[in-house]
Design a protein around this motif. Sequence first.
Motif, PDB file in Angstrom:
ATOM      1  N   GLN A  45      41.442  30.543  33.830  1.00  0.00           N
ATOM      2  CA  GLN A  45      40.585  30.948  32.845  1.00  0.00           C
ATOM      3  C   GLN A  45      39.278  30.198  33.212  1.00  0.00           C
ATOM      4  N   ASN A  46      38.963  29.432  33.942  1.00  0.00           N
ATOM      5  CA  ASN A  46      37.795  28.801  34.706  1.00  0.00           C
ATOM      6  C   ASN A  46      37.039  29.584  35.340  1.00  0.00           C
ATOM      7  N   TYR A  47      37.829  30.603  35.919  1.00  0.00           N
ATOM      8  CA  TYR A  47      37.159  31.614  36.920  1.00  0.00           C
ATOM      9  C   TYR A  47      36.342  32.714  36.105  1.00  0.00           C
ATOM     10  N   ILE A  52      31.856  37.006  35.689  1.00  0.00           N
ATOM     11  CA  ILE A  52      30.848  37.237  34.841  1.00  0.00           C
ATOM     12  C   ILE A  52      29.620  37.498  35.765  1.00  0.00           C
ATOM     13  N   GLY A  53      29.276  36.244  36.445  1.00  0.00           N
ATOM     14  CA  GLY A  53      28.152  36.156  37.339  1.00  0.00           C
ATOM     15  C   GLY A  53      28.089  37.114  38.608  1.00  0.00           C
ATOM     16  N   THR A  83      34.442  44.850  40.312  1.00  0.00           N
ATOM     17  CA  THR A  83      34.126  43.541  39.746  1.00  0.00           C
ATOM     18  C   THR A  83      34.431  43.861  37.968  1.00  0.00           C
ATOM     19  N   GLY A  84      33.908  45.000  37.728  1.00  0.00           N
ATOM     20  CA  GLY A  84      34.259  45.392  36.195  1.00  0.00           C
ATOM     21  C   GLY A  84      35.838  45.305  35.788  1.00  0.00           C
ATOM     22  N   LEU A  85      36.633  45.989  36.596  1.00  0.00           N
ATOM     23  CA  LEU A  85      38.168  46.125  36.521  1.00  0.00           C
ATOM     24  C   LEU A  85      38.598  44.700  36.521  1.00  0.00           C
ATOM     25  N   ALA A  89      40.665  43.172  33.180  1.00  0.00           N
ATOM     26  CA  ALA A  89      41.999  42.942  33.561  1.00  0.00           C
ATOM     27  C   ALA A  89      42.292  41.478  33.140  1.00  0.00           C
ATOM     28  N   THR A  90      41.105  40.600  33.579  1.00  0.00           N
ATOM     29  CA  THR A  90      41.423  39.208  33.225  1.00  0.00           C
ATOM     30  C   THR A  90      41.393  39.059  31.887  1.00  0.00           C
TER      31      THR A  90
END
Length: 108
Positions: A45-47, A52-53, A83-85, A89-90
């Motif tokens: 979750q730290n990523y 977002i960046g 990037t959005g997917l 997904a995350t």
Amino acid sequence: IVLCVLIDVALGYTGWSLDYAAPSAIMVVDVLVVVLMFINIDNWQNYIMSQIGLLLLSLLFLILNFMGYVNHPLLTIIAVGVTGLILIATVVFGDKKATTELSRRFRV
């Protein structure tokens, strides 16, 4: 990415940096973030902030596309989609941990 754009400008700006190099670099970093998430599975979750960046950066290149600076927008559109997917997904598969991390970072 900035270095590629500067090299392109120094060589007369043919647009290869915004057309090909920048979207390709964003997608490579996307893949690296996913690999790092699997390597560091306990703290994946730290990523989310990195994702977002990357999404904001890829949206910047999409805006440059609409302003007419990108001649071949296909890779830019693919980079934004990938990037959005990955971010979606995350958040979806991360469920409670992802929403907790987002609320902790943004105080939502």
